[in-house]
Write a protein that holds these residues in place. Structure first.
Motif, mmCIF file in Angstrom:
data_model
loop_
_atom_site.group_PDB
_atom_site.id
_atom_site.type_symbol
_atom_site.label_atom_id
_atom_site.label_comp_id
_atom_site.label_asym_id
_atom_site.label_seq_id
_atom_site.Cartn_x
_atom_site.Cartn_y
_atom_site.Cartn_z
ATOM 1 N N VAL A 109 0.834 -1.203 0.000
ATOM 2 C CA VAL A 109 0.000 0.000 0.000
ATOM 3 C C VAL A 109 0.867 1.250 0.000
ATOM 4 O O VAL A 109 0.623 2.210 -0.753
ATOM 5 C CB VAL A 109 -0.953 -0.018 1.208
ATOM 6 N N VAL A 110 1.887 1.264 0.854
ATOM 7 C CA VAL A 110 2.812 2.407 0.881
ATOM 8 C C VAL A 110 3.490 2.571 -0.476
ATOM 9 O O VAL A 110 3.629 3.693 -0.992
ATOM 10 C CB VAL A 110 3.851 2.225 2.001
ATOM 11 N N THR A 111 3.889 1.459 -1.073
ATOM 12 C CA THR A 111 4.552 1.520 -2.381
ATOM 13 C C THR A 111 3.631 2.078 -3.444
ATOM 14 O O THR A 111 4.036 2.929 -4.260
ATOM 15 C CB THR A 111 5.026 0.108 -2.780
ATOM 16 N N ILE A 112 2.380 1.644 -3.455
ATOM 17 C CA ILE A 112 1.427 2.116 -4.465
ATOM 18 C C ILE A 112 1.145 3.604 -4.292
ATOM 19 O O ILE A 112 1.137 4.375 -5.272
ATOM 20 C CB ILE A 112 0.131 1.299 -4.379
ATOM 21 N N LEU A 113 0.898 4.023 -3.050
ATOM 22 C CA LEU A 113 0.540 5.429 -2.810
ATOM 23 C C LEU A 113 1.673 6.385 -3.143
ATOM 24 O O LEU A 113 1.415 7.557 -3.471
ATOM 25 C CB LEU A 113 0.124 5.612 -1.348
ATOM 26 N N LEU A 114 2.902 5.930 -3.076
ATOM 27 C CA LEU A 114 4.028 6.818 -3.352
ATOM 28 C C LEU A 114 4.542 6.686 -4.787
ATOM 29 O O LEU A 114 4.777 7.701 -5.462
ATOM 30 C CB LEU A 114 5.172 6.528 -2.370
ATOM 31 N N SER A 115 4.714 5.457 -5.254
ATOM 32 C CA SER A 115 5.403 5.268 -6.531
ATOM 33 C C SER A 115 4.526 5.627 -7.734
ATOM 34 O O SER A 115 5.037 6.203 -8.707
ATOM 35 C CB SER A 115 5.885 3.812 -6.650
ATOM 36 N N PHE A 116 3.241 5.300 -7.690
ATOM 37 C CA PHE A 116 2.412 5.546 -8.875
ATOM 38 C C PHE A 116 2.231 7.041 -9.164
ATOM 39 O O PHE A 116 2.474 7.481 -10.300
ATOM 40 C CB PHE A 116 1.054 4.856 -8.723
ATOM 41 N N PRO A 117 1.821 7.886 -8.193
ATOM 42 C CA PRO A 117 1.709 9.324 -8.529
ATOM 43 C C PRO A 117 3.043 9.950 -8.927
ATOM 44 O O PRO A 117 3.093 10.734 -9.883
ATOM 45 C CB PRO A 117 1.164 9.935 -7.224
ATOM 46 N N ILE A 118 4.112 9.593 -8.206
ATOM 47 C CA ILE A 118 5.415 10.187 -8.539
ATOM 48 C C ILE A 118 5.881 9.706 -9.906
ATOM 49 O O ILE A 118 6.405 10.497 -10.716
ATOM 50 C CB ILE A 118 6.444 9.830 -7.449
ATOM 51 N N GLY A 119 5.712 8.413 -10.190
ATOM 52 C CA GLY A 119 6.144 7.886 -11.479
ATOM 53 C C GLY A 119 5.377 8.481 -12.642
ATOM 54 O O GLY A 119 5.967 8.839 -13.676
ATOM 55 N N VAL A 120 4.064 8.624 -12.499
ATOM 56 C CA VAL A 120 3.251 9.210 -13.576
ATOM 57 C C VAL A 120 3.609 10.683 -13.765
ATOM 58 O O VAL A 120 3.738 11.169 -14.910
ATOM 59 C CB VAL A 120 1.759 9.034 -13.266
ATOM 60 N N ALA A 121 3.785 11.412 -12.662
ATOM 61 C CA ALA A 121 4.144 12.831 -12.778
ATOM 62 C C ALA A 121 5.499 12.999 -13.462
ATOM 63 O O ALA A 121 5.674 13.892 -14.315
ATOM 64 C CB ALA A 121 4.164 13.464 -11.385
ATOM 65 N N ALA A 122 6.459 12.150 -13.119
ATOM 66 C CA ALA A 122 7.774 12.231 -13.766
ATOM 67 C C ALA A 122 7.681 11.910 -15.249
ATOM 68 O O ALA A 122 8.328 12.568 -16.084
ATOM 69 C CB ALA A 122 8.753 11.286 -13.070
ATOM 70 N N ALA A 123 6.876 10.909 -15.605
ATOM 71 C CA ALA A 123 6.725 10.545 -17.017
ATOM 72 C C ALA A 123 6.053 11.666 -17.800
ATOM 73 O O ALA A 123 6.454 11.976 -18.935
ATOM 74 C CB ALA A 123 5.920 9.248 -17.124
ATOM 75 N N VAL A 124 5.042 12.298 -17.229
ATOM 76 C CA VAL A 124 4.362 13.413 -17.906
ATOM 77 C C VAL A 124 5.318 14.573 -18.113
ATOM 78 O O VAL A 124 5.357 15.187 -19.198
ATOM 79 C CB VAL A 124 3.129 13.849 -17.094
ATOM 80 N N TYR A 125 6.110 14.886 -17.116
ATOM 81 C CA TYR A 125 7.045 15.994 -17.266
ATOM 82 C C TYR A 125 8.082 15.704 -18.353
ATOM 83 O O TYR A 125 8.364 16.566 -19.201
ATOM 84 C CB TYR A 125 7.739 16.274 -15.934
ATOM 85 N N LEU A 126 8.656 14.499 -18.320
ATOM 86 C CA LEU A 126 9.698 14.180 -19.296
ATOM 87 C C LEU A 126 9.160 14.134 -20.712
ATOM 88 O O LEU A 126 9.879 14.493 -21.662
ATOM 89 C CB LEU A 126 10.348 12.837 -18.936
ATOM 90 N N GLU A 127 7.908 13.730 -20.903
ATOM 91 C CA GLU A 127 7.362 13.587 -22.251
ATOM 92 C C GLU A 127 6.709 14.861 -22.772
ATOM 93 O O GLU A 127 6.757 15.133 -23.969
ATOM 94 C CB GLU A 127 6.340 12.448 -22.281
#
Length: 436
Positions: A226-244
């Protein structure tokens, strides 16, 4: 000369014959290549079948547990209880003496000290808790003799499960011949029964195999995930949106992209060392917490989520962006209302696969102390806990034979979770994806 064979005046083959021989050689090479591929797939499937067969054959018996029926006399003098409604008396009562008396009445020939010690070992040392709960629920049992099913010791359980597999009268176990005779007598009297092992799913870890369960490790894994999902998914998606969508193409962004790809290939134990140095060493967080485990697995999962999310964003046609901007949408509206909804199926697929990988990780959790022996069920991310892969690691190192089947059973449960998560990822991809 045969058909299609044409020779020149000097006796050499013609061009057509050379082409035909070259084609035949190529066709044979392609058939061999296909045969190699089919053989590789067949070999992989065979190894998978052997692996699953070995795990299931060793672990299926752990889902059943042996119980022994004894006539228990709730003697108040023996227990030291005169008021069965008094919680203090129930907590300090001597229930083991009741079990010992029942065994001595059943087998009076066990007269020596050594024989009686072996006789008492037929029943698990956790059976006293069963008597306490029964007396607590029904105080009318005091001064009565009732038949009750007691949890058998792990060695007795192993003997009952494998006695038919033994060659002749020999059994490769840790019980004596007298114990075998007592158990055989109980079996002949219909006082031995095999039941579904609910303890395996409702209890935490224990040093006694018959009392050990996976609930504590399972809850610890879920809290960590649960901790992994709540942290990694929003941060990962935000990083991907910024880079692309926002990052300029320069050496700095190229450096970031190269490092993200490199981090995806870093061994997981390196992230465990990083978590040990930062979260425990620098921030002085406690060991063996799902919060710390979730933070470490977040670092490990982020590169996978970022790479899969970027691939999903790239798959959205440029015409969608141009149409949104042409209708007056801002850059943020174009990303949030058009690009992200269309890229979300691919993002979810990559994220679920990354979470499944995190669920099965052991090495980084060992580095942050989640290898500790934890009996209590964790109730929050700040409670000490272990994880299911770590629990499997601990059980596999135990010398008791009964832990072998429980290790395989825990592996079966973990594989069921991993297969379910990968199946969910495939279903989401087929359900939500759009073809352009």
């Amino acid at each position: 000369m045969g058909r299609n064979t044409v020779t020149n005046s000097n006796g050499t083959l013609s061009t057509a014959e050379k082409v035909n021989k070259s084609l035949q050689k190529r066709y044979r090479a392609e058939k061999r290549f296909r045969a190699y591929g089919i053989s590789a797939i067949a070999f992989g499937l065979l190894c998978l079948v052997v692996l699953f067969t070995d795990i299931i054959s060793k672990g299926h018996s752990a889902f059943f547990q042996t119980y022994v029926k004894l006539d228990i006399t709730f003697d108040p003098t023996e227990m030291g209880v005169d008021d069965p409604t008094d919680a203090n008396q129930l907590a300090t009562a001597d229930y083991d003496s009741l079990i010992r008396n029942a065994l001595k009445e059943q087998f009076p020939e066990a007269s020596g000290r050594r024989d009686r010690r072996a006789l008492y070992a037929v029943v698990s040392n956790g059976a006293a808790f069963t008597l306490r709960e029964q007396l607590k629920e029904n105080p009318q049992l005091l001064n009565q003799t009732v038949p009750m099913w007691m949890l058998a010791d792990d060695d007795i359980d192993t003997y009952v499960k494998h006695r038919d597999d033994a060659q002749g009268d020999t059994f490769a176990g840790r019980i004596s011949e007298k114990q075998m005779g007592w158990v055989d007598t109980l079996i002949d009297n219909n006082q031995v029964e095999s039941r579904f092992n609910t303890t395996f799913f409702t209890s935490g870890d224990s040093r006694e195999p018959e009392q050990a369960g996976i609930l504590g490790a399972l809850v610890g894994s879920l809290l960590t995930l649960v901790v992994t999902i709540l942290l990694s998914f929003p941060i990962g998606v935000a990083a991907a949106v910024y880079l692309e969508e926002y990052a300029p193409q320069n050496k700095f962004t190229d450096f970031i992209e190269v490092n993200i790809n490199n981090l995806a290939a870093v061994p997981s134990i390196i992230f465990g060392l990083l978590g040990l140095a930062i979260f425990i060493g620098f921030f002085e967080m406690q060991r063996s917490l799902p919060l710390v485990g979730g933070l470490v697995l977040t670092l490990m999962t982020l590169p996978t989520i970022i790479i899969s999310s970027r691939a999903a964003i790239k798959a959205v046609p440029p015409s969608v962006r141009d149409a949104a901007l042409g209708l007056g949408a801002s850059k943020m509206q174009m990303v949030l209302h058009h690009v992200l909804p269309l890229a979300m199926p691919g993002m979810l697929t990559g994220a679920i696969i990354g979470f499944a990988q995190a669920l099965g990780e052991t090495a980084p959790l060992l580095m942050i102390g989640m290898v500790a022996f934890v009996v209590d069920i964790p109730g929050a991310i700040t409670d000490p806990a272990t994880a299911l892969p770590v629990q499997i690691f601990l059980w596999s190192d135990s010398p008791e034979r009964a832990f072998v089947e429980r290790t395989s059973a825990a592996i079966m449960v973990l594989l069921a979770f991993l297969i379910s998560m990968n199946t969910l990822a495939i279903w989401l991809r087929r359900r939500l994806e759009r073809r352009w």
